[in-house]
Scaffold this active site. Structure first.
Site, short mmCIF file in Angstrom:
data_model
loop_
_atom_site.label_atom_id
_atom_site.label_comp_id
_atom_site.label_asym_id
_atom_site.label_seq_id
_atom_site.Cartn_x
_atom_site.Cartn_y
_atom_site.Cartn_z
N GLU A 1 -1.25 -0.99 -6.25
CA GLU A 1 -2.37 -0.26 -6.83
C GLU A 1 -1.95 0.36 -8.15
O GLU A 1 -0.77 0.64 -8.34
CB GLU A 1 -2.76 0.89 -5.91
N ASP B 1 0.86 -1.18 0.00
CA ASP B 1 0.00 0.00 0.00
C ASP B 1 0.90 1.23 0.00
O ASP B 1 1.75 1.40 0.87
CB ASP B 1 -0.90 0.01 1.24
N ASP C 1 -3.41 1.36 6.86
CA ASP C 1 -2.56 0.99 5.72
C ASP C 1 -2.32 -0.51 5.63
O ASP C 1 -2.28 -1.07 4.54
CB ASP C 1 -1.22 1.73 5.80
#
Ligand code: ZN
Length: 468
Positions: A333, A249, A424
């Protein structure tokens, strides 16, 4: 907006009419056919399965003569790029004809003959062609929708660079120190004074090299080398045949959070540099435009930027190597670069905050870049989860959808199962699980002996499945 959407797309002029416009209005010569010359079939260049392109970058110190010649080359590359851009834009806007790479190359021949631009002849023509090639790539990115319309290169604003293909330089390997040697650029008489901080793989010849001068006036030569890199043995979860996976993340509080709770902070060094940068920027604004003192501060800023990017690259290098060694599947991501840039341009933010964000953005970009090529080198899979996947709001324990959260919220409790989440870490776990779901979706469709692809992108999943 509605009007814009309804407007019919202008139609391109094609065929003989386009040819005539190009010849008469744009001054692009026709393609000359060499009927007398037999086409030689392309030599089959069988790329070995574990051969990869690797970039080696070295600093070099040009002589005064070389620096002068390079300044001329950089200038000519920039001029040709801008002229090619203007030609392509005009051809479309005024005549509705498409001008491609090959045609800009033919136009280049014309520019070299024109009296006011004969100086172009003093620069290697393959280097100028590469400049047009870069323009072509910039248009390619624009048409794909991943970049803005190409912009003019400005002196002092864009980084100076020139690319030399195999015919544009000579390379003589030093028999005493294999992997190092003499590089002489086209139109130059002496070899470059390269500081070999490490050696290239012995016996290789660089495929292509590019020479750059950064804003701190440092010169670098980057050599593209085809190199055999053996993939690492597959990494499994201990005691099972399941590939080991990690979710990453990317955040503002910590640069990266892993699903096992590891947090990588922004190095203190970079923070200190950021503060120094803010100070210098403030100083810059006080100086009179065009003054020598302003130039000096500008130089200092440029040097600091260069230092920051060096420190960042080295620090991330160790981290990404470790991650890729230990894991078979890495999940991140999708942060398109365009999006990263936009985040840095918030209105009304203080300069310091803006700069910090810019530095963080660049760290993410560098992190993803390194993960991407290292996954390819070592036979790992990088899964890029869709940007709209709700990694933060979902509870990784019971999959319930959590509340919308402000960036400042670091911890939250799931109303469904009562688990207390670190924001997170929870996001990283969600990313890993989603990434593995996608991985299995692709991997189960593969024939038994075929390996999973190096990159699985959620937004291009269909393409991935078709290829498998
Ligand atoms: Zn829950």
């Amino acid at each position: 907006m509605g009007e814009l959407a309804e407007k019919p797309k202008p139609k391109a002029v094609k065929g003989e009419e386009a040819k005539r416009i190009k010849r008469e209005a744009l001054g692009i010569g026709d393609r000359r056919k060499h009927h007398s010359r037999k086409a030689t079939p392309l030599k089959g260049h069988a790329k070995e399965p574990d051969a990869h392109h690797r970039l080696y970058r070295f600093r070099f110190y040009p002589t005064e003569e070389q620096a002068g010649q390079l300044a001329q080359t950089f200038g000519a590359c920039r001029w040709v790029y801008n002229e090619g851009l203007a030609l392509r834009s005009m051809a479309w806007e005024e005549h509705r004809v498409n001008v491609g790479f090959a045609e800009t190359c033919r136009a280049l021949t014309g520019w070299k003959r024109a009296e006011e631009t004969v100086w172009l002849k003093e620069v290697s023509s393959t280097v100028l062609q590469q400049s047009l090639r870069h323009l072509e790539q910039a248009f390619g990115r624009f048409f794909k929708g991943v970049a803005r319309y190409p912009r003019r290169k400005k002196k002092g604003r864009s980084r100076d660079s020139a690319t030399y293909v195999r015919t544009g330089f000579t390379w003589v390997e030093d028999p005493e120190r294999p992997g190092t040697g003499l590089i002489t650029l086209a139109k130059q008489s002496q070899p470059l004074d390269v500081r070999w901080s490490r050696a290239l793989p012995a016996g290789t010849v660089p495929v292509r090299l590019s020479v750059t001068r950064d804003r701190a006036s440092r010169y670098f030569v980057s050599m593209l080398v085809e190199e055999r890199i053996a993939p690492l043995p597959a990494a499994f979860v201990p005691g099972s045949r399941a590939p080991k996976a990690v979710g990453l993340d990317l955040g503002l509080a910590s640069l990266v959070t892993l699903d096992d709770g590891t947090k990588i902070d922004h190095p203190r060094l970079l923070k200190r540099y950021a503060e120094k940068l803010v100070r210098l920027q403030r100083e810059l604004h006080k100086k009179v435009r065009g003054s020598r003192n302003r130039e000096k501060v500008k130089q200092k800023i440029a040097r600091l930027y260069a230092l920051i990017s060096d420190v960042r690259r080295d620090m991330l290098d160790q981290f990404t190597t470790r991650l890729v060694r230990e894991n078979q599947v890495l999940v991140v991501e999708d942060l398109s670069i365009v999006n990263l840039m936009r985040a840095a341009r918030g209105k009304g933010k203080r300069r310091k905050a803006r700069l910090n964000e810019a530095i963080i953005d660049a760290s993410w970009g560098e992190l993803l870049r390194q993960l991407r090529y290292k996954c390819e080198w070592y036979g790992r899979t990088l899964v890029i989860v869709d940007r709209f996947f709700p990694s933060t709001r979902r509870c990784s324990a019971c999959q319930a959808k959590g509340p919308r959260m402000d960036v400042s919220v670091r911890e939250w409790t799931c109303t469904g199962c009562g688990v207390v989440h670190d924001r997170d870490v929870n996001a990283a776990v969600n990313l890993r699980d989603e990434g593995m779901r996608l991985y299995w979706l692709v991997a189960t469709g593969l024939p038994p002996e075929k390996k999973a692809p190096m990159v699985i992108k959620a937004s291009e999943l269909e393409k991935c499945l078709l290829a498998a």
